[in-house]
Design a protein around this motif. Sequence first.
Motif, short mmCIF file in Angstrom:
data_model
loop_
_atom_site.label_atom_id
_atom_site.label_comp_id
_atom_site.label_asym_id
_atom_site.label_seq_id
_atom_site.Cartn_x
_atom_site.Cartn_y
_atom_site.Cartn_z
N GLU A 48 -28.78 24.02 7.88
CA GLU A 48 -27.47 24.21 7.04
C GLU A 48 -26.68 23.64 7.80
N ALA A 49 -26.45 24.03 9.02
CA ALA A 49 -25.10 23.88 9.74
C ALA A 49 -25.19 22.03 10.05
N ARG A 51 -26.27 20.00 7.67
CA ARG A 51 -26.03 19.57 6.54
C ARG A 51 -24.45 19.70 6.21
N THR A 52 -23.78 20.59 6.80
CA THR A 52 -22.35 20.66 6.51
C THR A 52 -21.58 19.50 7.43
N GLU A 53 -22.14 19.43 8.85
CA GLU A 53 -21.64 18.48 9.35
C GLU A 53 -21.86 17.16 8.91
N ALA A 56 -19.98 15.61 5.98
CA ALA A 56 -18.68 15.20 6.13
C ALA A 56 -18.39 13.93 6.52
N VAL A 103 -27.07 15.81 1.65
CA VAL A 103 -26.21 14.92 2.63
C VAL A 103 -26.15 13.50 2.16
N ALA B 99 -25.35 20.45 -3.77
CA ALA B 99 -24.35 20.81 -2.84
C ALA B 99 -23.97 22.41 -2.82
N THR B 102 -27.59 26.98 -1.58
CA THR B 102 -27.77 26.95 -0.03
C THR B 102 -29.14 26.90 -0.01
#
Lengths: 218, 250
Positions: A48-49, A51-53, A56, A103, B99, B102
């Motif tokens: 999850e971390a 994916r977020t990074e 972007a 992503v 997106a 989760t």
Amino acid sequence: MSTLLLGTDAQPVRDLARALGAELVVVPDVDGAPGHDGTDWAWADALEAWRTEAAAGPATGAVVVAAWTGDLGAPTPLDDLDLGGWVARHEVAFGRWFAALGVAAARCGDHGAIVAVVDKAAPLDCAGRAAETGVADAVEALARSLARSEGPRGVRVNTVTTPVRLTSPPVVLPAPPLATFPGTIAVEVAGAVRTLLGRDAVGITATTVHADSGRTGH
Amino acid sequence: MSRVVLVTGATGGVGRGIALACGEAGWTVWIAARREAEGTAVADEVTALGGQGRFVRCEAGEPASVQEAVATVVATDGALHGAVHNATSGLSPRPGSVADTTLADLRDHVAVSVRGTYLLARESLPHLEAVGGALLVLTSEAGFEGKARLPAYAAVKAAQRGLVRALAREWGPKGVRVNALAPLAATPAVDEAFRRDPAMSERVLGRSPMGRLGDAATEIGPVARFLLGPDAAFLTGSTLLADGGSCSIS
């Protein structure tokens, strides 16, 4: 057109990146996390971390996803696969794909193209590969879902399947139509990917191409 | 011949429809679910139709719970002819993009639908093999074509189709058949999905040649009963669409 490849740090993925001339962005290999059997999905926090990074980052016109498990293991009948094995071969693998395709959607610019390249045994050869077959079918559906959600901005999403890493002799008869079965990453797989990324495929989306020398048969 | 079948998630919707259809044939039907009051009510409906309805508590994604449920069935009735995995995540009708979804949400989808299939398959196999029985997995047209607003649901439904294909290959030599059924029925979950995404109703019904949803008890349940029964003795590895012709991919 620059191509981004979202994939695990495995040699076959590097081979694919090289064949495509793509920049590799590494998807974390979460299944190596020590101290737990994976059933609680604690490994998903790292994904999850990531994916977020990764989502972007800058947009590009072509994204290939090959979130491959490093070691697929030997074919194993489902009744011989304990829960830890099931989680490693199916749930972790699919979680990694889900994050990576998310992503891909975020990084693919308008009117771009995404191709998911997934390990899949043809129906004749899928015994002992229930976990991997389930992942492959899930990825195909996920790609079709993205084709629908991203289509309005001109983004195409397709899937290429390959049995290269799943095939071990002897194969179930009849023999595949092409003697080149199961093909190679550099030729058959990369060729299918290039076709789907290219301008000649501008009308193709939500499709699966089986780069398996005709083994799937449809 | 009377049969003993277990149906997960059968307190309502398609699972209830399957239970009632099997009950009409005089079969013993175990409602395997979390909610005892609702499950017992469906079991009573099965009995009223001429079958033998029973309830057993079952958390589809929990290994010990599935093991205990199957053991209870076999200890009580001496056999298991059919195992039906119908339970899905409570998140199934909740719309959102990839997106928006989760990995914690994905986990719930995977645990109930796919791990649930894995667990029920493994626990049922020796009992199904003993009687030449059948495993039936409820999937969806979403598993064929994907869904823009239900991507996690579509993915796990597709994963189930893959499992069915592989298991049919593995279990054929054991005399156990494995199939999937993709219904499009009026259920509380579909009602909820339509409520959450008002345009969905128009999209779903607008493309259906029959222009409506199926009835879980009279139009879906009998198809499941067929797949579990002797008339489908030579049918394995298939996903049968009972969707009124709606799905664009066969």
